[in-house]
Design a protein around this motif. Structure first.
Motif, short mmCIF file in Angstrom:
data_model
loop_
_atom_site.label_atom_id
_atom_site.label_comp_id
_atom_site.label_asym_id
_atom_site.label_seq_id
_atom_site.Cartn_x
_atom_site.Cartn_y
_atom_site.Cartn_z
N SER A 202 -50.66 -17.02 -1.50
CA SER A 202 -49.72 -17.58 -0.54
C SER A 202 -48.41 -16.82 -0.56
O SER A 202 -47.34 -17.35 -0.74
N GLN B 248 -42.88 -18.78 -3.10
CA GLN B 248 -44.20 -19.28 -2.71
C GLN B 248 -44.39 -20.73 -3.14
O GLN B 248 -44.89 -21.56 -2.37
N LEU B 249 -43.99 -21.02 -4.38
CA LEU B 249 -44.15 -22.39 -4.88
C LEU B 249 -43.31 -23.38 -4.08
O LEU B 249 -43.76 -24.49 -3.78
N ALA C 39 -44.98 -23.92 -0.71
CA ALA C 39 -46.17 -24.75 -0.85
C ALA C 39 -45.80 -26.21 -1.05
O ALA C 39 -46.41 -27.12 -0.47
N GLU C 40 -44.77 -26.46 -1.86
CA GLU C 40 -44.31 -27.83 -2.09
C GLU C 40 -43.76 -28.44 -0.81
O GLU C 40 -44.00 -29.63 -0.52
N ARG D 170 -44.67 -27.72 2.22
CA ARG D 170 -45.79 -28.05 3.11
C ARG D 170 -46.48 -29.33 2.66
O ARG D 170 -46.89 -30.15 3.48
N VAL D 171 -46.61 -29.50 1.33
CA VAL D 171 -47.24 -30.71 0.82
C VAL D 171 -46.41 -31.95 1.17
O VAL D 171 -46.93 -32.97 1.63
#
Length: 496
Positions: free
Chosen positions: A4, A462-463, A466-467, A469-470
């Motif tokens: 990602s 990236q992290l 991703a968080e 999006r969650v």
């Protein structure tokens, strides 16, 4: 850096997509003052480094002619064919440099996550090495010019370091004027520089025209076959003639590819070729000039004026990598590999002309440390090649994926074209690995630090994405809309 990875922006890689509305002549003059200072001042130290006694290469007619041949054809193949003809075609919205090339390569293989991740890691390594180059280039360039004081008057040796530091500090302070303003001032100086080194080279060629045999590429090949190991060692110094090629590509966003190509073919390459041939001719007639063949090209009365001109030219040489570093840092920020910093756009017409204060002062501190720590251009010469050749090698590697997957050229053609350049870059890089103990560790340390910062920031970005999006997916839609309607954001009237 996982799959990602930060998204790479869409790119137009086949032509200039940046805006360059200025007259071609004005842009070419400005480009000459910013882009070509680095490679244009390489004659100051290249041949003296090649024939340094520590390298073990005997100073005879065969070796002199062969080394000049290797330099000429290195400029022809690596700079002219690889960078000016091929790689300048690869731009990311008008921007050049290894981060722009990385964006193009990564986006062209977006359907192959593992390959894309590998390219991102390799590209960040190349960018990290370019930061090392950005520190060493200003230090060695200005030092090599100011050291001419020792040639003219040995008692002035104690002034070399203070004068060098004063010139470098003035250069970094002037950066806020922008590359356009700096280029307008530096351009005429570089025109004078290239004309002078071309003329003095031509005069010395006339004294020993046999040096023109160097234009035969077979002379360089014969040298390699005859000396083998010594020839391999010599390549580590020959590559100094190519320093600035990567900065040439990195500065494309400031001026566009057409002015850069125009100045290379119209002035820079002919002047460099004539000067290297002239130095070779001088060594054939006067081997005692080997300690500083560049300044020995000139009569005694001209040495002090040339020291002044060379110092100006080497200050300008530093500009090539400084402005290229700004562009690369901005692209790294866009790709989420560096934290956001203040970016100052210094031109109302040229979108690529920028100034990054944070990068500027970090570079200045690092350059001062290099000048004080190494103390001479000879000591810095051992540190120089690894950063340059490492970045060049990675650039060629990434170019294959751009040519194949972004431009969709035939597979065999892509392999043949890039493999040829890859072999040459690998030879130069491996030859410079011999210098790690003598100073090559310095750019590797800088590169390691920058790679750690960029890789860590990229992974953290990236992290966070991703968080986000969650969290966005978990939040119920109806309560969100109710809260939005209850406290509507401010709206400004307009046509958007």
């Amino acid at each position: 850096m996982g799959d990602s990875s930060p998204a790479t922006p869409a790119a137009d890689s086949s032509h200039d997509s940046g805006s360059h509305p200025q007259a071609p002549g004005a842009l070419a003059l400005a480009a000459l003052g910013v882009v070509y200072g680095d490679i244009g001042t390489s004659p100051l130290y290249t041949l003296s480094t090649v024939f340094d006694p520590g390298n073990g290469l005997e100073l005879d007619a065969f070796n002199i002619v062969s080394i000049v041949s290797l330099i000429f054809w290195s400029l022809m193949v690596v700079v002219t064919l690889k960078y000016v003809v091929l790689i300048l075609r690869a731009n990311n919205h008008g921007e050049g440099g290894i981060m722009a090339l990385l964006a193009l390569a990564a986006s062209s293989v977006s359907d192959r996550p593992r390959l894309r991740r590998t390219l991102l890691i390799v590209g960040v390594m190349g960018a990290a090495l370019f930061f090392g180059d950005s520190v060493i280039t200003p230090a060695i360039s200005v030092l090599s010019a100011v050291e001419g004081l020792e040639v003219a008057a040995p008692e002035l040796k104690t002034f070399v370091i203070p004068v060098t530091l004063a010139a470098l500090i003035a250069l970094f302070i002037a950066q806020k004027r922008g590359t356009g303003g700096i280029g307008a001032v530096f351009g005429p100086v570089m025109v004078l520089w290239f004309v002078v080194i071309a003329v003095v080279g031509l005069v010395n060629i006339a004294a020993a025209p046999i040096v023109l045999v160097s234009l035969n590429p077979l002379r360089g090949l014969a040298f390699v076959m005859h000396h083998r190991w010594l020839a391999f060692v010599a390549l580590g110094a020959v590559v100094l003639s190519l320093t600035g090629a990567e900065a040439l590509y990195a500065d494309m966003g400031h001026f566009g590819k057409r002015p850069i190509r125009l100045t290379w073919f119209g002035l820079v390459f002919p002047a460099l070729a004539l000067n290297y041939l002239g130095q070779g001719a001088l060594l054939l007639t006067n081997p005692g000039a080997v300690q500083n063949p560049f300044y020995r090209l000139f009569p005694q009365w001209a040495i002090f004026p040339m020291i002044v001109l060379a110092t100006l030219a080497t200050v300008i040489a530093s500009q090539a990598v400084i402005s290229g570093t700004y562009s690369m840092a901005m692209q790294a920020m866009h790709l989420a590999f560096l934290p956001r910093m203040n970016i100052v756009h210094t031109s109302e017409r040229e979108i690529g002309q920028i100034y990054v204060p944070g990068i500027n002062w970090i570079l200045l501190a690092s350059v001062i440390a290099a000048v004080v720590g190494f103390g001479s251009s000879t000591a810095l010469g051992s540190a120089y090649g690894i950063a340059v050749t490492g970045t060049m090698l990675i650039t060629t590697f990434l170019t294959f994926f751009v040519v194949r997957y972004a431009w969709h050229y035939n597979w065999v053609l892509c392999v043949l074209a890039t493999f040829f350049f890859l072999v040459i870059d690998a030879l130069f890089f491996s030859a410079n690995l011999l210098k790690i103990v003598q100073g090559g560790w310095f750019p590797l340390v800088i590169g390691t630090l920058m790679f750690t910062v960029m890789a860590t920031w990229g992974r953290g970005s990236q992290l966070m994405m991703a968080e986000a999006r969650v969290r966005a997916g978990k939040k119920p839609l109806k309560p969100y809309l109710a809260a939005l309607l209850a406290r509507s954001p401010v709206r400004v009237g307009g046509t958007a």
